[in-house]
Design a protein around this motif. Structure first.
Motif, PDB file in Angstrom:
ATOM      1  N   ARG A  77       0.827  -1.209   0.000  1.00 28.83           N
ATOM      2  CA  ARG A  77       0.000   0.000   0.000  1.00 28.83           C
ATOM      3  C   ARG A  77       0.862   1.261   0.000  1.00 28.83           C
ATOM      4  N   PHE A  78       1.930   1.270   0.802  1.00 28.06           N
ATOM      5  CA  PHE A  78       2.835   2.423   0.819  1.00 28.06           C
ATOM      6  C   PHE A  78       3.396   2.688  -0.574  1.00 28.06           C
ATOM      7  N   LEU A  79       3.833   1.604  -1.245  1.00 28.49           N
ATOM      8  CA  LEU A  79       4.420   1.739  -2.578  1.00 28.49           C
ATOM      9  C   LEU A  79       3.373   2.177  -3.594  1.00 28.49           C
ATOM     10  N   ALA A  80       2.211   1.530  -3.584  1.00 34.13           N
ATOM     11  CA  ALA A  80       1.159   1.839  -4.553  1.00 34.13           C
ATOM     12  C   ALA A  80       0.685   3.279  -4.428  1.00 34.13           C
ATOM     13  N   THR A  81       0.530   3.743  -3.204  1.00 34.77           N
ATOM     14  CA  THR A  81       0.089   5.119  -2.982  1.00 34.77           C
ATOM     15  C   THR A  81       1.109   6.108  -3.527  1.00 34.77           C
ATOM     16  N   ALA A  82       2.390   5.807  -3.324  1.00 37.61           N
ATOM     17  CA  ALA A  82       3.451   6.691  -3.817  1.00 37.61           C
ATOM     18  C   ALA A  82       3.477   6.713  -5.344  1.00 37.61           C
ATOM     19  N   VAL A  83       3.321   5.539  -5.969  1.00 38.21           N
ATOM     20  CA  VAL A  83       3.316   5.469  -7.433  1.00 38.21           C
ATOM     21  C   VAL A  83       2.120   6.236  -7.995  1.00 38.21           C
ATOM     22  N   GLY A  84       0.950   6.019  -7.410  1.00 35.72           N
ATOM     23  CA  GLY A  84      -0.246   6.706  -7.878  1.00 35.72           C
ATOM     24  C   GLY A  84      -0.130   8.211  -7.759  1.00 35.72           C
ATOM     25  N   GLU A  85       0.429   8.673  -6.653  1.00 36.56           N
ATOM     26  CA  GLU A  85       0.599  10.111  -6.449  1.00 36.56           C
ATOM     27  C   GLU A  85       1.630  10.673  -7.422  1.00 36.56           C
ATOM     28  N   ALA A 132      10.920  10.296  -8.061  1.00 35.58           N
ATOM     29  CA  ALA A 132       9.518  10.720  -8.095  1.00 35.58           C
ATOM     30  C   ALA A 132       8.651   9.820  -7.225  1.00 35.58           C
ATOM     31  N   ILE A 133       9.015   8.538  -7.143  1.00 37.35           N
ATOM     32  CA  ILE A 133       8.254   7.588  -6.324  1.00 37.35           C
ATOM     33  C   ILE A 133       8.666   7.671  -4.858  1.00 37.35           C
ATOM     34  N   THR A 134       9.970   7.559  -4.599  1.00 33.61           N
ATOM     35  CA  THR A 134      10.439   7.515  -3.209  1.00 33.61           C
ATOM     36  C   THR A 134      10.156   8.817  -2.461  1.00 33.61           C
ATOM     37  N   SER A 135      10.148   9.934  -3.175  1.00 35.26           N
ATOM     38  CA  SER A 135       9.886  11.216  -2.512  1.00 35.26           C
ATOM     39  C   SER A 135       8.428  11.347  -2.086  1.00 35.26           C
ATOM     40  N   ARG A 136       7.576  10.473  -2.608  1.00 32.36           N
ATOM     41  CA  ARG A 136       6.153  10.537  -2.276  1.00 32.36           C
ATOM     42  C   ARG A 136       5.722   9.434  -1.315  1.00 32.36           C
ATOM     43  N   LEU A 137       6.686   8.686  -0.793  1.00 27.06           N
ATOM     44  CA  LEU A 137       6.376   7.705   0.246  1.00 27.06           C
ATOM     45  C   LEU A 137       5.964   8.447   1.513  1.00 27.06           C
ATOM     46  N   SER A 138       4.923   7.981   2.166  1.00 32.72           N
ATOM     47  CA  SER A 138       4.458   8.661   3.380  1.00 32.72           C
ATOM     48  C   SER A 138       5.514   8.617   4.475  1.00 32.72           C
ATOM     49  N   ARG A 139       6.315   7.551   4.477  1.00 35.60           N
ATOM     50  CA  ARG A 139       7.468   7.454   5.380  1.00 35.60           C
ATOM     51  C   ARG A 139       8.695   7.176   4.524  1.00 35.60           C
ATOM     52  N   PRO A 140       9.566   8.150   4.322  1.00 34.46           N
ATOM     53  CA  PRO A 140      10.740   7.954   3.458  1.00 34.46           C
ATOM     54  C   PRO A 140      11.574   6.736   3.840  1.00 34.46           C
ATOM     55  N   GLU A 141      11.662   6.450   5.150  1.00 38.84           N
ATOM     56  CA  GLU A 141      12.471   5.315   5.599  1.00 38.84           C
ATOM     57  C   GLU A 141      11.867   3.973   5.200  1.00 38.84           C
TER      58      GLU A 141
END
Length: 210
Positions: A77-85, A132-141
């Motif tokens: 979910r963390f990954l999918a949300t970041a990709v979608g955003e 573009a994906i990693t910067s949009r992760l809700s938790r960068p770590e």
């Protein structure tokens, strides 16, 4: 070393261990504040996992009866949300095309255990697209959190439909909007169809691959 005492399992700590092959070993370390009322957290090391660099799943799940700290649902979910955003907000057309292609390829990782960082490294993405994906992760770590990718969970958050035609054309749009973006008209019984769409051209380019 584990040993059975009556109906319970007793563990003894061995300070010195001699191995015939120093690289052929598996070890695990767990700790908790309250054994009866808390989860035990820890780490593992698998000296036999030379090719993957990851501990064998059968050993972690079956022998240690443990699960990854990050579940398949939350990690995906963390990954999918970041990709979608990223797809939704990215203004660079080329990067957006990379993200759309990567979103489709990610479904092929269903059931594979790895981190977001390592998953993105296996995809044909430029560094700006990865950022573009990693910067949009809700938790960068969380990019380094190891989890089992779930295509089913991924599709709940990122859904893009792609149609490839035998004339070389590729049509891509969000699944929920695909039928509105592209109007499909059957032409014959052998599967030939016509797709029509209308919109403003944002970019044109020649590419070596899709």
């Amino acid at each position: 070393m584990p040993k059975k005492v009556g109906a319970s399992l007793s563990l003894d700590f061995i300070e010195q261990v001699f191995l015939k092959n120093a690289s052929a070993y598996k070890s695990a370390f767990f700790k908790t504040e309250h054994v009866a009322a808390d989860f035990s957290g820890g780490s593992t090391m698998d000296g036999q996992a030379r090719n993957t660099g990851k501990p064998a799943e059968y050993w972690v799940q079956k022998f240690l009866m443990s699960e990854l700290l990050t579940t398949d649902v939350s990690g995906t979910r963390f990954l999918a949300t970041a990709v979608g955003e990223a797809v939704k907000t990215e203004t660079d057309t080329q990067i957006r095309q990379e993200l759309l292609a990567a979103s489709t390829l990610m479904r092929g990782f269903d059931g594979i255990t790895q981190s977001t960082e390592s998953l993105l490294a296996t995809l044909p993405l430029t560094q700006p697209a990865v950022q573009a994906i990693t910067s949009r992760l809700s938790r960068p770590e969380s990019a380094r959190d190891v989890f089992r990718f779930s295509a089913t969970e991924y599709d709940k958050h990122v859904r893009y439909r792609t149609v490839d035609l035998d004339n070389g054309a590729t049509l891509t749009a969000p699944s929920n909007d695909f039928s509105d973006v592209f109007q499909e008209t059957p032409l014959s019984d052998d599967g030939r169809v016509r797709f029509t769409t209308e919109g403003k051209v944002l970019d044109r380019r020649l590419r070596r691959t899709k």
